[in-house]
Design an enzyme around this catalytic site. Structure first.
Site, PDB file in Angstrom:
ATOM      1  N   GLY A 292       0.907  -1.232  -0.099  1.00  0.00           N
ATOM      2  CA  GLY A 292      -0.058  -0.113   0.040  1.00  0.00           C
ATOM      3  C   GLY A 292       1.026   1.212  -0.124  1.00  0.00           C
ATOM      4  N   ALA A 293       0.555   2.110  -0.723  1.00  0.00           N
ATOM      5  CA  ALA A 293       1.356   3.378  -1.060  1.00  0.00           C
ATOM      6  C   ALA A 293       0.506   4.585  -0.903  1.00  0.00           C
ATOM      7  CB  ALA A 293       2.078   3.293  -2.402  1.00  0.00           C
ATOM      8  N   GLY A 294      -0.226   4.671   0.163  1.00  0.00           N
ATOM      9  CA  GLY A 294      -0.592   6.116   0.364  1.00  0.00           C
ATOM     10  C   GLY A 294       0.461   6.800   1.232  1.00  0.00           C
ATOM     11  N   ALA A 295      -0.006   8.112   1.685  1.00  0.00           N
ATOM     12  CA  ALA A 295       0.916   8.946   2.257  1.00  0.00           C
ATOM     13  C   ALA A 295       1.704   8.480   3.429  1.00  0.00           C
ATOM     14  CB  ALA A 295       0.199  10.256   2.965  1.00  0.00           C
ATOM     15  N   TRP A 296       1.192   7.779   4.445  1.00  0.00           N
ATOM     16  CA  TRP A 296       2.276   7.304   5.705  1.00  0.00           C
ATOM     17  C   TRP A 296       2.722   6.105   5.098  1.00  0.00           C
ATOM     18  CZ3 TRP A 296       5.220   7.877   8.895  1.00  0.00           C
ATOM     19  CH2 TRP A 296       5.242   7.069  10.023  1.00  0.00           C
TER      20      TRP A 296
ATOM     21  N   LYS B 142      -5.330   2.809  10.450  1.00  0.00           N
ATOM     22  CA  LYS B 142      -5.998   3.482  11.334  1.00  0.00           C
ATOM     23  C   LYS B 142      -7.364   3.441  10.887  1.00  0.00           C
ATOM     24  CE  LYS B 142      -1.984   5.990  12.737  1.00  0.00           C
ATOM     25  NZ  LYS B 142      -1.402   7.247  13.029  1.00  0.00           N
TER      26      LYS B 142
ATOM     27  N   LYS C 183      -9.525   8.110  16.591  1.00  0.00           N
ATOM     28  CA  LYS C 183      -9.396   9.547  16.318  1.00  0.00           C
ATOM     29  C   LYS C 183      -9.746  10.200  14.963  1.00  0.00           C
ATOM     30  CE  LYS C 183      -4.676   8.378  14.864  1.00  0.00           C
ATOM     31  NZ  LYS C 183      -4.654   9.180  13.635  1.00  0.00           N
TER      32      LYS C 183
ATOM     33  N   ASN D 141      -8.381  13.692   7.637  1.00  0.00           N
ATOM     34  CA  ASN D 141     -10.093  13.364   8.154  1.00  0.00           C
ATOM     35  C   ASN D 141     -10.528  14.901   8.700  1.00  0.00           C
ATOM     36  OD1 ASN D 141     -10.899  10.436   8.043  1.00  0.00           O
ATOM     37  ND2 ASN D 141      -8.882  10.687   8.737  1.00  0.00           N
TER      38      ASN D 141
ATOM     39  N   GLN E 219     -10.744   7.460   6.154  1.00  0.00           N
ATOM     40  CA  GLN E 219     -11.209   6.253   6.830  1.00  0.00           C
ATOM     41  C   GLN E 219     -12.146   6.632   7.874  1.00  0.00           C
ATOM     42  OE1 GLN E 219      -8.236   3.012   7.319  1.00  0.00           O
ATOM     43  NE2 GLN E 219      -6.732   4.693   6.880  1.00  0.00           N
TER      44      GLN E 219
END
Length: 462
Positions: free
Chosen positions: A48-52, A196, A285, A348, A375
């Protein structure tokens, strides 16, 4: 020679040794624990290559990638995601604003394709630019070049450490596919989940499913080999070496050596045994960050209004964790900081702001161009559905009246009506805060802490 950093921390052995070979010592120690012999690569892959997920892989590449005879660091993402001309134009501006990046691309003979894309003469793809160090969800923060694999089997079949950078909504499906490639493995991999988010299942009894649980169920990998890493982090800021803390949670066997391995001077990683609370808080959160963004936009960044919201939403988070964990970690330290930074800044909170300002609509879905998956939206639905089940009813201490847990979470109820049912506009979040019947947040916390609210069934336990 002992570094100033080690001395300042009382000589703590887990503090990163900043002399010439300190990084290599940490790598060698992890290789030894994993059972690697000389000449056998320690293989680490991000899924997975999202930001984080991309930043995490880039941090490892920057720290350890030059030890080519000892470690291989790669990242998997799906192929075929094209980049539109507007994004290509912005990417070109970012490249030309950074002399180091511009020179690097010219040296790699890669600059011309960005010129052509800007002119509309060529289509760029997300996996293609990731190799040059550009994450589609974080264009403004160039990373180091990454080794990108688009074939999932090739990426994971012999990986020693797998980093889950997928959204919770995709975790089970992808790891179910991965499990097919691990059937003949002799040793189990180590899996670190960055996800998360929370999903809900109502059968056979209502319960939540966390990303680490999804991975365990999909792959059959032992629980002690699956960990969660979370903390107060904004991906782009961490890559730009803003000082940050994180916790890696799970069984002692791996969390302590991994905390040492992941620790950097600007990214301090501690270890913790309470996987449940940290992972649940990681999902919660995101839920409350959407509301925080709405409050910020609707009150013109009123510090007072935001602090009132913070008091109420954190009390709801504490209440919910007491249902899910027998002795939950207190909402303090890194857990509180993680909540704070997400409510303050993050995709978010940004999403909530854009909804309140009318610059986004719910009809656009929860996967937003340039930001990725929001998410918190699915998590709102998951937590509401779970906590509204009548079989989980609690007795109120004042009048001994049974109520579903969600009735003690007015902010969560309001977010559900806004985001899922669409019965209220964004202004509904302010109406909830200003409701005269809203109890002091302390009352909710005292109810949670003074009664045996823990329900093992909520985590799928007998």
């Amino acid at each position: 020679m002992v570094s100033a950093e080690v001395a300042a921390n009382g000589g703590n052995a887990q503090v990163m040794i900043s002399n010439g070979n300190g990084t290599e010592i940490k790598l060698d120690e992890l290789r030894r624990l994993v059972g690697k012999s000389d000449g056998d690569l320690l293989k680490i892959v991000g899924v997975g290559a999202g930001a984080w997920g991309s930043v995490f892989a880039a941090l490892l590449q920057d720290s350890y990638g030059h030890f080519r005879e000892k470690v291989q660091i790669r990242i998997w993402r799906r192929s075929g995601r094209s980049i539109d001309k507007v994004t290509a134009e912005h990417l070109f501006e970012v490249i030309n604003s950074r002399e180091d990046v511009l020179r690097r691309l010219i040296r790699r003979c890669a600059y011309l394709k960005y010129v052509e894309a800007r002119l509309g003469d060529r289509t760029l793809y997300a996996d293609e630019i990731l190799k040059d160090g550009f994450c589609l969800n974080m264009i403004d923060t160039p990373l180091c070049p990454l080794k990108v694999v688009t074939n999932l089997q090739e990426a994971v079949w012999d990986a020693d450490i797998v980093i889950n950078g997928l959204p919770s909504t995709e975790t089970y499906q992808v790891f179910e596919e991965i499990s097919k490639y691990w059937k003949e493995r002799i040793t189990e991999p180590i899996i670190i989940s960055l996800a998360k988010g929370i999903e809900t299942a109502l059968e056979p009894v209502p319960h939540i499913v966390t990303p680490t649980q999804m991975i365990m169920r999909a792959t059959g990998v032992a629980k002690e080999n699956i960990l969660y890493l979370g903390g107060p982090n904004i991906a782009s800021e961490i890559y730009n070496k803003e000082y940050a803390n994180a916790r890696i949670c799970g069984a002692e066997k791996w969390r302590k050596p991994l905390a040492s391995f992941l620790r950097q001077p600007h990214f301090i990683v501690w270890d913790n045994s309470d996987l449940v609370t940290h992972e649940v808080m990681g999902g919660l959160k995101n839920v409350y960050a959407i509301g925080a963004g709405m409050v910020a936009a609707l009150t013109n960044e009123s510090a007072t209004s935001k602090s009132v919201y913070f008091a109420h939403c954190t009390s709801e988070m504490i209440f919910i964790t007491h249902l899910l964990a027998e002795e939950p970690e207190r909402l303090a330290g890194p857990l509180l900081a993680d909540t704070y930074v997400t409510l303050l800044k993050g995709r978010n909170a940004w999403y909530g702001q854009m909804l309140a300002k009318g610059e986004l609509s719910l009809d656009m879905g929860d996967s937003i161009k340039g930001k990725g998956m929001i998410q918190g939206v699915s998590a709102v639905g998951a937590f509401y559905e779970l906590l509204s089940q009548s079989c989980l009813s609690l007795l109120l201490p004042v009048d001994n009246k049974p109520v579903a847990p969600v009735e003690l979470c007015p902010i969560l109820k309001t977010l559900y009506k806004i985001l899922i049912k669409r019965e209220l506009s964004s202004e509904g979040i302010l109406q909830a805060l200003r409701d005269e019947t809203m109890n002091d947040p302390r009352d909710r916390i005292e109810i949670a802490q003074s009664q045996a609210f823990y329900r093992a069934s909520l985590l799928g336990k007998p």
